[in-house]
Design a protein around this motif. Structure first.
Motif, PDB file in Angstrom:
ATOM      1  N   VAL A  57       5.611 -11.625  -8.118  1.00 49.84           N
ATOM      2  CA  VAL A  57       4.548 -10.756  -7.584  1.00 49.84           C
ATOM      3  C   VAL A  57       3.180 -11.238  -8.058  1.00 49.84           C
ATOM      4  CG1 VAL A  57       3.675  -8.391  -7.451  1.00 49.84           C
ATOM      5  CG2 VAL A  57       6.134  -8.805  -7.341  1.00 49.84           C
ATOM      6  N   THR A  58       3.128 -11.783  -9.286  1.00 49.15           N
ATOM      7  CA  THR A  58       1.853 -12.330  -9.771  1.00 49.15           C
ATOM      8  C   THR A  58       1.367 -13.466  -8.868  1.00 49.15           C
ATOM      9  OG1 THR A  58       2.381 -11.725 -12.055  1.00 49.15           O
ATOM     10  CG2 THR A  58       0.721 -13.440 -11.745  1.00 49.15           C
ATOM     11  N   VAL A  59       2.285 -14.350  -8.466  1.00 54.84           N
ATOM     12  CA  VAL A  59       1.890 -15.435  -7.556  1.00 54.84           C
ATOM     13  C   VAL A  59       1.454 -14.874  -6.198  1.00 54.84           C
ATOM     14  CG1 VAL A  59       2.706 -17.451  -6.257  1.00 54.84           C
ATOM     15  CG2 VAL A  59       3.350 -17.174  -8.661  1.00 54.84           C
ATOM     16  N   TRP A  60       2.229 -13.936  -5.660  1.00 54.54           N
ATOM     17  CA  TRP A  60       1.912 -13.393  -4.331  1.00 54.54           C
ATOM     18  C   TRP A  60       0.585 -12.638  -4.317  1.00 54.54           C
ATOM     19  CZ3 TRP A  60       7.440 -10.877  -3.993  1.00 54.54           C
ATOM     20  CH2 TRP A  60       8.391 -11.890  -3.904  1.00 54.54           C
TER      21      TRP A  60
ATOM     22  N   ILE B  40      10.467  -7.352  -1.255  1.00 53.20           N
ATOM     23  CA  ILE B  40       9.161  -7.011  -1.845  1.00 53.20           C
ATOM     24  C   ILE B  40       8.068  -7.844  -1.186  1.00 53.20           C
ATOM     25  CG2 ILE B  40       7.763  -6.997  -3.937  1.00 53.20           C
ATOM     26  CD1 ILE B  40       9.763  -5.380  -4.842  1.00 53.20           C
ATOM     27  N   LEU B  41       8.350  -9.137  -1.025  1.00 56.01           N
ATOM     28  CA  LEU B  41       7.354 -10.014  -0.406  1.00 56.01           C
ATOM     29  C   LEU B  41       6.987  -9.506   0.994  1.00 56.01           C
ATOM     30  CD1 LEU B  41       5.747 -12.726  -0.395  1.00 56.01           C
ATOM     31  CD2 LEU B  41       7.762 -13.798   0.583  1.00 56.01           C
ATOM     32  N   ILE B  42       8.011  -9.225   1.800  1.00 55.11           N
ATOM     33  CA  ILE B  42       7.765  -8.777   3.180  1.00 55.11           C
ATOM     34  C   ILE B  42       7.047  -7.426   3.203  1.00 55.11           C
ATOM     35  CG2 ILE B  42       8.868  -8.115   5.357  1.00 55.11           C
ATOM     36  CD1 ILE B  42       9.353 -10.986   4.947  1.00 55.11           C
ATOM     37  N   ALA B  43       7.539  -6.470   2.406  1.00 48.83           N
ATOM     38  CA  ALA B  43       6.996  -5.115   2.492  1.00 48.83           C
ATOM     39  C   ALA B  43       5.589  -5.026   1.893  1.00 48.83           C
ATOM     40  CB  ALA B  43       7.930  -4.130   1.789  1.00 48.83           C
ATOM     41  N   ARG B  44       5.355  -5.762   0.792  1.00 49.22           N
ATOM     42  CA  ARG B  44       4.054  -5.668   0.116  1.00 49.22           C
ATOM     43  C   ARG B  44       3.000  -6.534   0.792  1.00 49.22           C
ATOM     44  NH1 ARG B  44       2.291  -4.144  -5.335  1.00 49.22           N
ATOM     45  NH2 ARG B  44       0.814  -5.568  -6.296  1.00 49.22           N
TER      46      ARG B  44
ATOM     47  N   LEU C  43       0.818  -4.091 -10.436  1.00 51.28           N
ATOM     48  CA  LEU C  43       1.950  -4.915 -10.855  1.00 51.28           C
ATOM     49  C   LEU C  43       2.889  -4.227 -11.845  1.00 51.28           C
ATOM     50  CD1 LEU C  43       3.410  -7.702 -10.962  1.00 51.28           C
ATOM     51  CD2 LEU C  43       1.751  -8.385 -12.695  1.00 51.28           C
ATOM     52  N   PRO C  44       2.377  -3.584 -12.928  1.00 51.97           N
ATOM     53  CA  PRO C  44       3.310  -3.001 -13.893  1.00 51.97           C
ATOM     54  C   PRO C  44       4.228  -1.938 -13.278  1.00 51.97           C
ATOM     55  CG  PRO C  44       1.102  -3.148 -14.827  1.00 51.97           C
ATOM     56  CD  PRO C  44       0.969  -3.478 -13.370  1.00 51.97           C
ATOM     57  N   ALA C  45       3.728  -1.179 -12.314  1.00 44.97           N
ATOM     58  CA  ALA C  45       4.565  -0.159 -11.680  1.00 44.97           C
ATOM     59  C   ALA C  45       5.659  -0.816 -10.836  1.00 44.97           C
ATOM     60  CB  ALA C  45       3.708   0.760 -10.804  1.00 44.97           C
ATOM     61  N   VAL C  46       5.321  -1.907 -10.152  1.00 40.78           N
ATOM     62  CA  VAL C  46       6.326  -2.622  -9.364  1.00 40.78           C
ATOM     63  C   VAL C  46       7.378  -3.217 -10.289  1.00 40.78           C
ATOM     64  CG1 VAL C  46       6.729  -4.523  -7.742  1.00 40.78           C
ATOM     65  CG2 VAL C  46       4.641  -3.142  -7.549  1.00 40.78           C
ATOM     66  N   VAL C  47       6.926  -3.791 -11.395  1.00 36.15           N
ATOM     67  CA  VAL C  47       7.855  -4.400 -12.352  1.00 36.15           C
ATOM     68  C   VAL C  47       8.778  -3.333 -12.950  1.00 36.15           C
ATOM     69  CG1 VAL C  47       8.016  -5.565 -14.599  1.00 36.15           C
ATOM     70  CG2 VAL C  47       6.339  -6.337 -12.893  1.00 36.15           C
ATOM     71  N   ALA C  48       8.219  -2.182 -13.285  1.00 32.89           N
ATOM     72  CA  ALA C  48       9.027  -1.115 -13.892  1.00 32.89           C
ATOM     73  C   ALA C  48      10.065  -0.584 -12.904  1.00 32.89           C
ATOM     74  CB  ALA C  48       8.123   0.020 -14.375  1.00 32.89           C
ATOM     75  N   ALA C  49       9.691  -0.501 -11.633  1.00 27.65           N
ATOM     76  CA  ALA C  49      10.610   0.063 -10.645  1.00 27.65           C
ATOM     77  C   ALA C  49      11.672  -0.951 -10.219  1.00 27.65           C
ATOM     78  CB  ALA C  49       9.828   0.551  -9.417  1.00 27.65           C
ATOM     79  N   VAL C  50      11.269  -2.201 -10.010  1.00 33.06           N
ATOM     80  CA  VAL C  50      12.156  -3.181  -9.389  1.00 33.06           C
ATOM     81  C   VAL C  50      12.845  -4.084 -10.426  1.00 33.06           C
ATOM     82  CG1 VAL C  50      12.277  -5.045  -7.703  1.00 33.06           C
ATOM     83  CG2 VAL C  50      10.747  -3.115  -7.297  1.00 33.06           C
ATOM     84  N   GLY C  51      12.218  -4.261 -11.594  1.00 32.07           N
ATOM     85  CA  GLY C  51      12.822  -5.105 -12.629  1.00 32.07           C
ATOM     86  C   GLY C  51      14.270  -4.725 -12.949  1.00 32.07           C
TER      87      GLY C  51
END
Lengths: 210, 210
Positions: free
Chosen positions: A106-109, A169-173, A186-194
């Motif tokens: 996600v950081t790269v995207w 994630i790539l497609i939807a975000r 980013l931290p919320a995405v990482v917490a939910a999807v990690g």
């Protein structure tokens, strides 16, 4: 076309299928690489075969593009070197691999390189899914798979599940820009999807749920 | 081009504005619907507005296509009525919603209607992401969201996470055909991915993982 844009010291004389300029040679190599990667996949494409198709010396392919993986990235116009991302994956402890994958990707995207990555993936999904499949299976997921493989479980099913979540994630975000996901920090995405990705990698995925 | 390929009984007289034949009227309605849905989204598109754009009576739109949702499905050439899928979602108990979503969606994608669904989604992703976003947010996910919304949590973040996982399965299984996912039987996919979707819907998604 202006046939010769070679700078000092870069002029090369070629024959049979003459390619006097660097730009033409590069283009010929990239065209040959794209065709080989799309047809045969990443694993079964060799620098030597690409060089033969482009009628150049293999050393020149290495000189211009580096490794096969870097040649692939150039051929699909991938704007970042996947190696940088993959090294971060290698460095993550096994129980943090899920978080590292989500955070790294996600950081790269979300970075300035992101729109180029998204455009490349969209183009490949629309026209050359072989290239996406090959890149995912044989470069990215293989690198992750070797981290989790055991004697009982080769990890192939696990990494294909990881691919579903990361691709989604790539497609939807970034393509659909679905809210609130698209604006979520980013931290919320990482917490939910990690945790999802971690479970796919090392958790219990075979248990029946009903 | 041969200008007239009409068979017996299909000859139509055409002139400015007039739409005497069924096929032409249907086409005009679908064109108008597609433009409205893409521009304004599902919610803000009315049957009345589509009818006005197509220069027909709103009753005729209902007569030909049914509900707004069915008009949408026809406009994007969706080969199945989403309502059938959504009713299965409505019927699932809350603690089985994750499994029901995965089982319902993958069953449709694996069915004879699947290739049509996949083709529609690919076409929309490539050219009209607005249509996918609108359909997902305002039809499918909204229907799921109303099942899980509470006073403290409107469920929007949760259903957007669900969308990432479902979209990712569709792309990886049916577009990329990533193995072993592509050949994995439905129960294995449901067992692996159902818990992810259930956690996004009703589990703890805000807990920090590191």
């Amino acid at each position: 076309m202006s046939g010769d844009e070679s700078g000092p010291g870069t002029a090369r004389s070629r024959h049979t299928g003459r390619r006097p300029g660097n730009a033409d040679t590069r283009t010929a190599i990239l065209d040959a690489a794209r065709a080989r990667f799309a047809g045969a996949g990443f694993d079964k494409t060799s620098i030597r075969a690409v060089a033969a198709d482009a009628e150049v010396d293999p050393a020149l392919v290495h000189h211009y593009f580096g490794t096969k993986q870097q040649l692939f990235a150039a051929a699909v116009e991938f704007p970042v070197d996947p190696e940088l991302f993959l090294r971060a994956i290698d460095a993550a402890p096994l129980d943090q691999l899920g978080v590292a994958l989500v955070r790294g990707a996600v950081t790269v995207w979300d970075s300035p390189a992101g729109p180029g990555v998204v455009a490349t993936v969209r183009r490949m999904l629309a026209g050359e899914p072989n290239l996406v499949r090959s890149f995912l299976l044989q470069v990215v997921l293989e690198r992750v798979r070797t981290r989790i493989a055991t004697d009982e479980d080769d990890g192939r099913w696990r990494v294909s599940l990881v691919a579903t979540q990361m691709m989604g994630i790539l497609i939807a975000r970034k393509v659909l820009e679905l809210e609130p996901l698209a604006s979520m920090p980013l931290p919320a995405v990482v917490a939910a999807v990690g945790p999802t990705v971690q479970r796919y990698l090392t958790g219990d995925i075979d248990q029946s749920v009903d």
